[in-house]
Scaffold this motif. Structure first.
Motif, short mmCIF file in Angstrom:
data_model
loop_
_atom_site.label_atom_id
_atom_site.label_comp_id
_atom_site.label_asym_id
_atom_site.label_seq_id
_atom_site.Cartn_x
_atom_site.Cartn_y
_atom_site.Cartn_z
N ARG A 24 8.21 9.94 25.25
CA ARG A 24 8.30 10.61 23.86
C ARG A 24 7.11 10.91 23.14
NH1 ARG A 24 8.94 5.02 20.32
NH2 ARG A 24 7.38 3.90 21.70
N LEU A 25 7.15 11.50 21.95
CA LEU A 25 6.12 12.14 21.42
C LEU A 25 6.45 11.74 19.88
CD1 LEU A 25 3.98 14.70 21.14
CD2 LEU A 25 5.70 15.45 19.79
N ILE A 26 5.31 10.92 19.14
CA ILE A 26 5.30 10.60 17.90
C ILE A 26 4.52 11.42 17.08
CG2 ILE A 26 4.99 8.55 16.31
CD1 ILE A 26 7.36 8.17 18.36
N VAL A 27 5.07 11.79 15.84
CA VAL A 27 4.24 12.39 14.69
C VAL A 27 4.15 11.48 13.51
CG1 VAL A 27 3.75 14.35 13.35
CG2 VAL A 27 4.80 14.93 15.77
N HIS A 28 2.97 11.34 13.23
CA HIS A 28 2.76 10.34 11.91
C HIS A 28 2.07 10.93 10.81
CE1 HIS A 28 3.43 6.35 10.18
NE2 HIS A 28 3.59 5.87 11.23
N TYR A 29 2.17 10.50 9.69
CA TYR A 29 1.61 11.07 8.52
C TYR A 29 0.63 9.94 7.79
CZ TYR A 29 0.62 13.17 4.05
OH TYR A 29 0.56 13.72 2.81
N LYS A 30 -0.48 10.08 7.28
CA LYS A 30 -1.20 9.19 6.84
C LYS A 30 -0.47 8.32 5.73
CE LYS A 30 -5.87 8.63 4.85
NZ LYS A 30 -7.35 9.11 4.63
N ASN A 31 0.16 8.70 4.69
CA ASN A 31 0.74 8.35 3.86
C ASN A 31 2.07 7.59 4.10
OD1 ASN A 31 -1.56 9.02 2.26
ND2 ASN A 31 -0.46 11.01 1.69
N LEU A 32 2.40 7.57 5.15
CA LEU A 32 3.61 6.83 5.35
C LEU A 32 3.29 5.30 5.92
CD1 LEU A 32 5.68 9.25 7.34
CD2 LEU A 32 6.31 8.42 5.05
N PRO A 33 4.14 4.48 5.95
CA PRO A 33 3.88 3.16 6.32
C PRO A 33 3.67 3.21 7.86
CG PRO A 33 5.89 2.95 5.04
CD PRO A 33 5.46 4.48 5.16
N ALA A 34 2.91 2.03 8.41
CA ALA A 34 2.59 2.44 9.82
C ALA A 34 3.87 2.28 10.88
CB ALA A 34 1.65 1.01 10.28
N THR A 36 6.76 3.58 10.15
CA THR A 36 7.85 4.62 10.07
C THR A 36 7.13 5.84 10.35
OG1 THR A 36 8.51 3.30 8.22
CG2 THR A 36 9.34 5.54 8.26
N PRO A 37 7.09 6.49 11.63
CA PRO A 37 6.81 7.53 11.88
C PRO A 37 7.43 8.90 11.13
CG PRO A 37 8.04 6.91 13.75
CD PRO A 37 7.64 5.71 12.51
N LEU A 38 7.07 10.01 11.08
CA LEU A 38 7.67 11.18 10.60
C LEU A 38 8.76 11.62 11.27
CD1 LEU A 38 7.67 13.01 8.00
CD2 LEU A 38 6.00 14.36 8.96
N PHE A 39 8.19 11.81 12.67
CA PHE A 39 9.10 12.43 13.83
C PHE A 39 8.96 11.70 15.14
CE2 PHE A 39 7.66 16.51 11.44
CZ PHE A 39 9.21 16.78 10.85
N SER A 40 10.09 11.41 15.73
CA SER A 40 9.99 10.59 16.94
C SER A 40 10.78 11.69 18.07
CB SER A 40 10.68 9.54 16.97
OG SER A 40 10.35 8.59 18.25
N ARG A 50 12.29 20.41 20.28
CA ARG A 50 10.70 20.37 20.68
C ARG A 50 9.95 21.59 19.86
NH1 ARG A 50 12.53 19.75 26.24
NH2 ARG A 50 11.60 21.95 26.46
N ARG A 51 10.55 22.48 19.67
CA ARG A 51 9.68 23.42 18.86
C ARG A 51 9.96 23.20 17.52
NH1 ARG A 51 8.71 29.15 19.51
NH2 ARG A 51 8.76 30.04 17.78
N ASN A 52 11.15 22.81 16.81
CA ASN A 52 11.21 22.57 15.51
C ASN A 52 10.28 21.26 15.22
OD1 ASN A 52 12.96 24.57 15.02
ND2 ASN A 52 15.09 23.21 15.02
N THR A 53 9.91 20.50 15.89
CA THR A 53 9.15 19.29 15.75
C THR A 53 7.72 19.72 15.57
OG1 THR A 53 10.72 17.76 16.71
CG2 THR A 53 8.35 17.11 16.50
#
Length: 71
Positions: A24-34, A36-40, A50-53
């Protein structure tokens, strides 16, 4: 893996962090709780997912709204 993406986001001047392994690939945003990733994204997902992510991760960096994930 989620924590690694969150740590990367904390260190990034762009406020976005990415971490991946063989499944898997995880995308996280600085202002989210640790925890709770933005995308998984699972690698077995279709090419459009994959392209949309990737597109939406770039939109986050640019500060523009996400595109519908199904469009």
């Amino acid at each position: 893996l989620i924590h690694h993406a969150w740590q990367a986001a904390q260190r990034s001047p762009l406020q976005v962090g990415i971490a991946c392994d063989r499944e898997r690939l995880i995308v996280h945003y600085k202002n989210l709780p640790a925890s709770t990733p933005l995308f998984s994204l699972m690698y077995h997902q279709n090419r459009l997912s994959r392209r949309n992510t990737g597109n939406n991760a770039a939109r986050l960096v640019k500060g523009i709204p996400f595109r519908d994930r199904h469009a």
